[in-house]
Design an enzyme around this catalytic site. Sequence first.
Site, PDB file in Angstrom:
ATOM      1  CE  LYS A   1      -3.911   1.819   2.636  1.00 33.61           C
ATOM      2  NZ  LYS A   1      -4.871   1.545   4.214  1.00 33.61           N
TER       3      LYS A   1
ATOM      4  CB  SER B   1      -8.011   3.105   3.035  1.00 33.48           C
ATOM      5  OG  SER B   1      -7.157   2.600   3.839  1.00 33.48           O
TER       6      SER B   1
ATOM      7  CB  SER C   1      -8.239   0.403   6.008  1.00 33.55           C
ATOM      8  OG  SER C   1      -8.827   1.408   5.886  1.00 33.55           O
TER       9      SER C   1
END
Lengths: 94, 488
Positions: B79, B154, B178
């Site tokens: 990420k 997310s 997330s």
Amino acid sequence: MKISIKDVEHVALLSRLELTEEEKQEQLRELNKILDYMEILNKVDTSQVEPLAHVLPLQNVLREDELRATLPKEKVLQNAPEEDEGMFKVPKIV
Amino acid sequence: MELFSLTIHELQGLLVKKEISAEELTKQVLERIEQVEDKIKAFVTITKEEALKAAREIDQKRINGVSLGPLAGIPMALKDNMCTEGIKTTCSSKILYNFIPPYNASVYEKLLGAGSVLLGKTNMDEFAMGSSTENSGFFATRNPWDLNCVPGGSSGGSAAAVAAGEAIFALGSDTGGSIRQPAAYCGVIGLKPTYGAVSRYGLIAYASSLDQIGPFTKDVTDCALVMNTITGHDPFDSTSANADYPDYTSFLVNDIKGMRVGIPQEYFGEGIDPEVENKIKEAIKKLEELGAIVEECSLPHTQYAMPTYYLIAPAECSSNLARYDGVRYGLRAEDADDVLSMFSRTRNQGFGVEVKRRIMLGTYALSSGYYDAYYLKALKVRNLIKQDFDQAFEKFHCLLTPTTPSVAFEFGSKSDPLAMYKQDVCTIPVNLAGIPALSLPYGLVNNKPVGLQLIGKAFAEGTLLRIGYALEQNSQETRITPILEGVK
């Protein structure tokens, strides 16, 4: 209405956000909706409850005061929008 | 053979027997990325040349007889909120559009040490604030199961990349769901470890008392293998837990007889899609067939978790994001004539609408006159939520809930912030309590994956992996792969 446009302007200043008029109105609308929703927390009796800021039983994590490698100055400055003589440069302050 | 569709442990077998090389594997996954990325848009940055170089180095080590672990030569994605030295790390924010970290996050150091090959950095909601990747400052990622739907967020880029075969595994971060919510929407495994089990050093902070890094994988065995590499105490993270970290693969036994599983009633009924609920009930039946003892239970403060989270997380974020001021890195507004206006213009130009909303909300909740009514109140309710879990774990080895109230939703369908926040209603309480939770796919509703969440007490990841593994070994519902439109 929990907060007024004056509150939005005050919080925006504290937050260092230069909001446009339109953004202020949107923040006012959405923040009031969200804060209204937060009202539900007042239904919980917390008079006998301790606040929990952190789940781990950690306090004052210390280490030996020994020399360690640090980032070289060029690396620290490599992302600077503006630099001068090994320092971060900003607009005039005084 | 499509190497990109295999798991870490399957590929490791082929690498060890020298039937494939890490370079061939990396090339194949990079080709897959080229083939599907214009549809999925999982990556902010792709590090093709560096990946091939790293893969060749691993191959050379193998030829030289160097002893290598199970992640060696395996292509993965991070990420874009984990710092990678010399590789752009943006948090999907315009304010960090050009930031090149001068050091590595501890998790990346560990993965490098294990010989994993970084393919690139994945898209996310800006600063990890969101549940759909629609808040990315650059573009939205699409769900491999249905390109009209969000991948969740997310960590949507990481979840979509693993589901679409664009990475063998990936790391994400989970502050209120997330990792687990996008894992559920994309039909992959996602684990949020116990707070403190994985170092946050080099993870760009959103809400420091809640943030935790964890893996996305295709099966439970892979999840255990990645956990073996990324957990552990880190002196660079003062909130890192100095605990005994087990070999997580030792929990992969196909036997859950006598294990006690609690079903918290607050996570069912109103607000939960009945079809999702039905799939979760099928999983419960399966666990009973396998000899688990399943009983209903109650976590009475569950309904207060969402408002509590949306005070604590914004409060912490308003402090953490104060550092983005245009002085040391990232964007700087051009036209300012003094420092205050430079700060305020830079921040207004650089942050997206949701980030600004959370900074404003958090600043308000911490400001003079409102601190006790909002922030302190939330911290007290947080304690009650944690106590609910403590009591439940006196009786149960694990709790089972849906991961999300529905399957993946369409782009633009949750434009009201509160409607978006409600996507995290089943995942948020876990972060407030600092405990681990695993999301595991369990079948489809309308051809979109359903996520099942297993919640454990602190440092009981092994228990969750054991139950997840048993489900995986005894049900067809847990291993699901999307068929990408227009891709052979």
